[in-house]
Design an enzyme around this catalytic site. Sequence first.
Site, PDB file in Angstrom:
ATOM      1  N   CYS A  61       0.862  -1.186   0.000  1.00  0.00           N
ATOM      2  CA  CYS A  61       0.000   0.000   0.000  1.00  0.00           C
ATOM      3  C   CYS A  61       0.892   1.228   0.000  1.00  0.00           C
ATOM      4  O   CYS A  61       1.860   1.288   0.760  1.00  0.00           O
ATOM      5  CB  CYS A  61      -0.884  -0.021   1.243  1.00  0.00           C
ATOM      6  SG  CYS A  61      -1.968   1.425   1.366  1.00  0.00           S
TER       7      CYS A  61
ATOM      8  N   HIS B  60      -8.752  -3.719  -2.392  1.00  0.00           N
ATOM      9  CA  HIS B  60      -7.830  -2.879  -1.623  1.00  0.00           C
ATOM     10  C   HIS B  60      -8.272  -1.408  -1.665  1.00  0.00           C
ATOM     11  O   HIS B  60      -8.359  -0.742  -0.631  1.00  0.00           O
ATOM     12  CB  HIS B  60      -6.415  -3.048  -2.202  1.00  0.00           C
ATOM     13  CG  HIS B  60      -5.367  -2.246  -1.510  1.00  0.00           C
ATOM     14  ND1 HIS B  60      -4.365  -2.810  -0.757  1.00  0.00           N
ATOM     15  CD2 HIS B  60      -5.165  -0.901  -1.446  1.00  0.00           C
ATOM     16  CE1 HIS B  60      -3.601  -1.852  -0.255  1.00  0.00           C
ATOM     17  NE2 HIS B  60      -4.057  -0.684  -0.665  1.00  0.00           N
ATOM     18  N   GLU B  61      -8.567  -0.924  -2.877  1.00  0.00           N
ATOM     19  CA  GLU B  61      -8.921   0.495  -3.023  1.00  0.00           C
ATOM     20  C   GLU B  61     -10.293   0.781  -2.421  1.00  0.00           C
ATOM     21  O   GLU B  61     -10.500   1.838  -1.807  1.00  0.00           O
ATOM     22  CB  GLU B  61      -8.873   0.921  -4.502  1.00  0.00           C
ATOM     23  CG  GLU B  61      -7.520   0.735  -5.183  1.00  0.00           C
ATOM     24  CD  GLU B  61      -6.352   1.358  -4.431  1.00  0.00           C
ATOM     25  OE1 GLU B  61      -6.550   2.358  -3.719  1.00  0.00           O
ATOM     26  OE2 GLU B  61      -5.233   0.822  -4.533  1.00  0.00           O
TER      27      GLU B  61
ATOM     28  N   HIS C  45     -10.102   1.405   1.216  1.00  0.00           N
ATOM     29  CA  HIS C  45      -9.640   2.752   1.579  1.00  0.00           C
ATOM     30  C   HIS C  45     -10.823   3.702   1.778  1.00  0.00           C
ATOM     31  O   HIS C  45     -10.770   4.598   2.619  1.00  0.00           O
ATOM     32  CB  HIS C  45      -8.737   3.319   0.483  1.00  0.00           C
ATOM     33  CG  HIS C  45      -7.285   2.945   0.609  1.00  0.00           C
ATOM     34  ND1 HIS C  45      -6.519   3.277   1.707  1.00  0.00           N
ATOM     35  CD2 HIS C  45      -6.455   2.276  -0.229  1.00  0.00           C
ATOM     36  CE1 HIS C  45      -5.274   2.835   1.535  1.00  0.00           C
ATOM     37  NE2 HIS C  45      -5.212   2.209   0.373  1.00  0.00           N
TER      38      HIS C  45
HETATM   39 ZN    ZN Z   1      -3.510   1.260  -0.246  1.00  0.00          ZN
END
Ligand code: ZN
Length: 188
Positions: free
Chosen positions: A99, A141-142, A145
Amino acid sequence: MAVRPIRITGDPVLHTPALPVTEIDDDIRELVVDMVETMHAAPGVGLAAPQVGVGLRIFVWSWTDEDGVLHEGTAINPELLMAPLPLGELDEDEESEGCLSIPGERFPLRRSPVAVLRATGLDGAPFELRADGWLARIFQHEYDHLDGVLYADRLAHPHDKAVAKAIKKKSWGNPGKSWMPGVDDLDA
Ligand code: ZN
């Protein structure tokens, strides 16, 4: 167009759910252009708005697959549907991710092999994309966020301990830390 500093874990914007975009105006278009530029400068395969300090539900991605096909785009106010997580041992080579907000570190994490992304594009048009493999991982993953979740928050034992140790060693984990792609050398 400008590369923006990338916030490092510990900054509250990374740990707070982001707000929906209400209108795609010039500020949003400029933000997305800057996010894409920042992602390429890092370099990374995805970037979410909170990583550049903006608490809005936007992420961008750009990734070239094993066949040389480029996958790229912008997701505004996304939804993500995922297949159940597979069981079994983690493969540290195949399942490790990193990340840009925990730069220089990688740890293995189980992700769903298939994900369906529904979002609005920068042109205001809704779209749906089915992804598998690494692209599905990028989306998960995004998307995390945007809910204030970092992959470090999802790591299983003993990787959760290892990431906490790495963050502490680098004196991260508190507000106000960032790095500038192309300026700061964070290889470690
Ligand atoms: Zn990340």
